[in-house]
Design a protein around this motif. Structure first.
Motif, PDB file in Angstrom:
ATOM      1  N   PRO A 216     -16.133 -37.978  -2.308  1.00 43.46           N
ATOM      2  CA  PRO A 216     -14.978 -37.876  -3.201  1.00 43.46           C
ATOM      3  C   PRO A 216     -15.305 -38.236  -4.646  1.00 43.46           C
ATOM      4  CG  PRO A 216     -14.912 -39.964  -2.042  1.00 43.46           C
ATOM      5  CD  PRO A 216     -16.097 -39.202  -1.490  1.00 43.46           C
ATOM      6  N   THR A 217     -14.391 -37.875  -5.554  1.00 41.62           N
ATOM      7  CA  THR A 217     -14.407 -38.448  -6.893  1.00 41.62           C
ATOM      8  C   THR A 217     -13.925 -39.887  -6.766  1.00 41.62           C
ATOM      9  OG1 THR A 217     -13.979 -36.349  -8.014  1.00 41.62           O
ATOM     10  CG2 THR A 217     -13.374 -38.358  -9.195  1.00 41.62           C
ATOM     11  N   VAL A 218     -14.768 -40.837  -7.105  1.00 41.08           N
ATOM     12  CA  VAL A 218     -14.436 -42.257  -6.961  1.00 41.08           C
ATOM     13  C   VAL A 218     -14.128 -42.832  -8.332  1.00 41.08           C
ATOM     14  CG1 VAL A 218     -15.232 -44.527  -6.197  1.00 41.08           C
ATOM     15  CG2 VAL A 218     -15.893 -42.470  -4.917  1.00 41.08           C
ATOM     16  N   VAL A 219     -12.977 -43.483  -8.447  1.00 38.92           N
ATOM     17  CA  VAL A 219     -12.568 -44.159  -9.678  1.00 38.92           C
ATOM     18  C   VAL A 219     -12.350 -45.621  -9.331  1.00 38.92           C
ATOM     19  CG1 VAL A 219     -10.851 -44.299 -11.513  1.00 38.92           C
ATOM     20  CG2 VAL A 219     -11.473 -42.071 -10.548  1.00 38.92           C
ATOM     21  N   VAL A 220     -13.085 -46.498  -9.986  1.00 40.31           N
ATOM     22  CA  VAL A 220     -13.006 -47.932  -9.695  1.00 40.31           C
ATOM     23  C   VAL A 220     -12.208 -48.630 -10.786  1.00 40.31           C
ATOM     24  CG1 VAL A 220     -14.291 -50.061  -9.310  1.00 40.31           C
ATOM     25  CG2 VAL A 220     -15.210 -47.883  -8.477  1.00 40.31           C
ATOM     26  N   LYS A 221     -11.140 -49.304 -10.379  1.00 45.99           N
ATOM     27  CA  LYS A 221     -10.323 -50.105 -11.300  1.00 45.99           C
ATOM     28  C   LYS A 221     -10.981 -51.472 -11.438  1.00 45.99           C
ATOM     29  CE  LYS A 221      -7.297 -48.852  -8.310  1.00 45.99           C
ATOM     30  NZ  LYS A 221      -6.136 -48.647  -7.427  1.00 45.99           N
ATOM     31  N   HIS A 222     -11.210 -51.888 -12.700  1.00 48.92           N
ATOM     32  CA  HIS A 222     -12.008 -53.098 -12.922  1.00 48.92           C
ATOM     33  C   HIS A 222     -11.293 -54.088 -13.844  1.00 48.92           C
ATOM     34  CE1 HIS A 222     -15.383 -55.554 -12.493  1.00 48.92           C
ATOM     35  NE2 HIS A 222     -16.283 -54.933 -13.227  1.00 48.92           N
ATOM     36  N   GLY A 223      -9.970 -54.161 -13.725  1.00 48.00           N
ATOM     37  CA  GLY A 223      -9.198 -55.160 -14.440  1.00 48.00           C
ATOM     38  C   GLY A 223      -9.402 -55.105 -15.940  1.00 48.00           C
ATOM     39  N   ARG A 224      -9.682 -56.265 -16.534  1.00 46.94           N
ATOM     40  CA  ARG A 224      -9.874 -56.338 -17.989  1.00 46.94           C
ATOM     41  C   ARG A 224     -11.084 -55.535 -18.458  1.00 46.94           C
ATOM     42  NH1 ARG A 224      -8.336 -61.790 -16.909  1.00 46.94           N
ATOM     43  NH2 ARG A 224      -6.346 -62.327 -17.906  1.00 46.94           N
ATOM     44  N   GLU A 225     -11.993 -55.206 -17.520  1.00 47.37           N
ATOM     45  CA  GLU A 225     -13.171 -54.409 -17.884  1.00 47.37           C
ATOM     46  C   GLU A 225     -12.845 -52.919 -17.978  1.00 47.37           C
ATOM     47  OE1 GLU A 225     -16.116 -55.865 -18.590  1.00 47.37           O
ATOM     48  OE2 GLU A 225     -15.048 -57.756 -18.289  1.00 47.37           O
ATOM     49  N   GLY A 226     -11.629 -52.537 -17.612  1.00 45.96           N
ATOM     50  CA  GLY A 226     -11.249 -51.132 -17.674  1.00 45.96           C
ATOM     51  C   GLY A 226     -11.475 -50.429 -16.352  1.00 45.96           C
ATOM     52  N   CYS A 227     -12.117 -49.263 -16.384  1.00 44.03           N
ATOM     53  CA  CYS A 227     -12.352 -48.492 -15.165  1.00 44.03           C
ATOM     54  C   CYS A 227     -13.630 -47.685 -15.329  1.00 44.03           C
ATOM     55  CB  CYS A 227     -11.168 -47.573 -14.866  1.00 44.03           C
ATOM     56  SG  CYS A 227     -10.767 -46.419 -16.192  1.00 44.03           S
ATOM     57  N   LEU A 228     -14.149 -47.183 -14.211  1.00 43.73           N
ATOM     58  CA  LEU A 228     -15.391 -46.423 -14.253  1.00 43.73           C
ATOM     59  C   LEU A 228     -15.417 -45.363 -13.163  1.00 43.73           C
ATOM     60  CD1 LEU A 228     -18.204 -48.593 -12.672  1.00 43.73           C
ATOM     61  CD2 LEU A 228     -15.981 -49.574 -13.176  1.00 43.73           C
ATOM     62  N   ALA A 229     -16.161 -44.306 -13.440  1.00 43.21           N
ATOM     63  CA  ALA A 229     -16.348 -43.201 -12.497  1.00 43.21           C
ATOM     64  C   ALA A 229     -17.680 -42.549 -12.812  1.00 43.21           C
ATOM     65  CB  ALA A 229     -15.213 -42.196 -12.615  1.00 43.21           C
TER      66      ALA A 229
END
Length: 307
Positions: A216-229
């Motif tokens: 899948p397309t994975v999107v990681v929520k990282h709080g104050r660090e924002g997000c990444l994919a």
């Protein structure tokens, strides 16, 4: 605008505010405020999608009680299609009590009907004509887990794309067949803790790559660090937007709504991440996950202004 089917859990959040210290057993204390709002990852995301302009069909189970009727009324007022909600007289609607102080909060949840949803509750009529199926809180919805592979295949056969937010695993085993499900999913939306737990690594970038390799397309929520994919083999990072936050409850679920809204409009991945980050940030401006949800205009304005 795309029609989204959300299959998931329903509960009420009762937020008690102005608590100076957490309660001590055997004592009584006073709160300075109280607010009852819709809760649960699935419901917050569904209301967020509706606020952004999507048509939403909600499939879930509630008890034959005041809390269930409250949630259904809120959904109808927001324009959600509630024909797929089952009133289950054998189980009460779930409830979370949040004790919110100046520097910390504590949550106590009664799950009630949360675990009772089944794949068979999502009929063919609910999928017909829709563009997308979203499921949240995989680990809390224990009776849906075994049915999800069949449900996802049915959805895909009907032309729907599929997204999944796993939620936290209370047992911390990070199993229950979730990794085996990921090749069937289009978009996977864990937070950093969940991604690391599922991938078996302490490194969030490594977790992103491991989970993305499953399909899948994975999107990681990282709080104050924002997000990444991952984008073209490289890690794409989008910072969090700075807002005057009051309560982070439901920020991740509103993030999901923002991402899916943009993704279903076929926007580029970086734009989807920015819409997600904007919707997550804007939702923190008030207590509860639904009282300050972003409109499309709100989110577009924040994205245009930049972090």
């Amino acid at each position: 605008m795309s029609t989204v089917v959300v299959a998931g859990e329903v509960n009420v959040d009762l937020i008690l505010t102005g608590i100076d210290t957490m309660p001590v057993p055997g004592t009584e204390m006073l709160a300075r405020g109280a607010l009852q709002v819709p809760g649960s990852s699935s419901l917050i995301c569904a209301l967020g999608l509706a606020r952004l302009g999507n048509t939403v069909r909600f499939i879930g189970r509630v008890g034959d009680d005041e809390r269930g009727r409250f949630c259904i009324d809120v959904m109808r007022e927001a324009g959600l299609d509630t024909a797929g909600i089952v009133t289950d007289a054998a189980h009460a609607t779930g409830l979370t009590v949040a004790l919110s102080g100046a520097s910390d909060r504590a949550l106590v949840t009664y799950p009630g009907a949360i675990a009772e949803l089944r794949g068979s509750d999502v009929g063919d009529a609910a999928l017909r004509g829709a563009a997308h199926l979203h499921v949240s809180s995989y680990y809390l919805q224990s009776k849906l887990q075994a049915d999800l592979p069949t449900l996802v295949r049915r959805a895909r056969a009907a032309g729907l794309s599929v997204s999944l937010d796993p939620g936290f695993d209370p047992g911390r085993g990070w199993g229950a067949g979730l990794r085996e499900l990921l090749p069937l999913v289009d978009v996977f939306l864990p937070n950093a803790v969940e991604a690391r737990g599922l991938a078996g690594t302490d490194d969030v970038d490594a977790a992103l790559r491991i989970l993305s390799a499953l399909g899948p397309t994975v999107v990681v929520k990282h709080g104050r660090e924002g997000c990444l994919a991952l984008h073209g083999g490289d890690v794409l990072r989008v910072p969090a937007y700075a807002v005057a936050a009051v309560d982070t409850t439901g920020a991740g679920d509103n993030f999901n709504a923002g991402f899916l809204h943009a993704w279903l409009e076929r926007q580029p991945l970086d734009a989807c991440l920015r819409w997600a980050a904007a919707c997550g940030a804007l939702s923190t401006r008030a207590l509860g996950g639904t009282t300050a949800q972003a409109s499309a205009a709100d989110a577009a304005a924040l994205v245009g202004r930049g972090a």
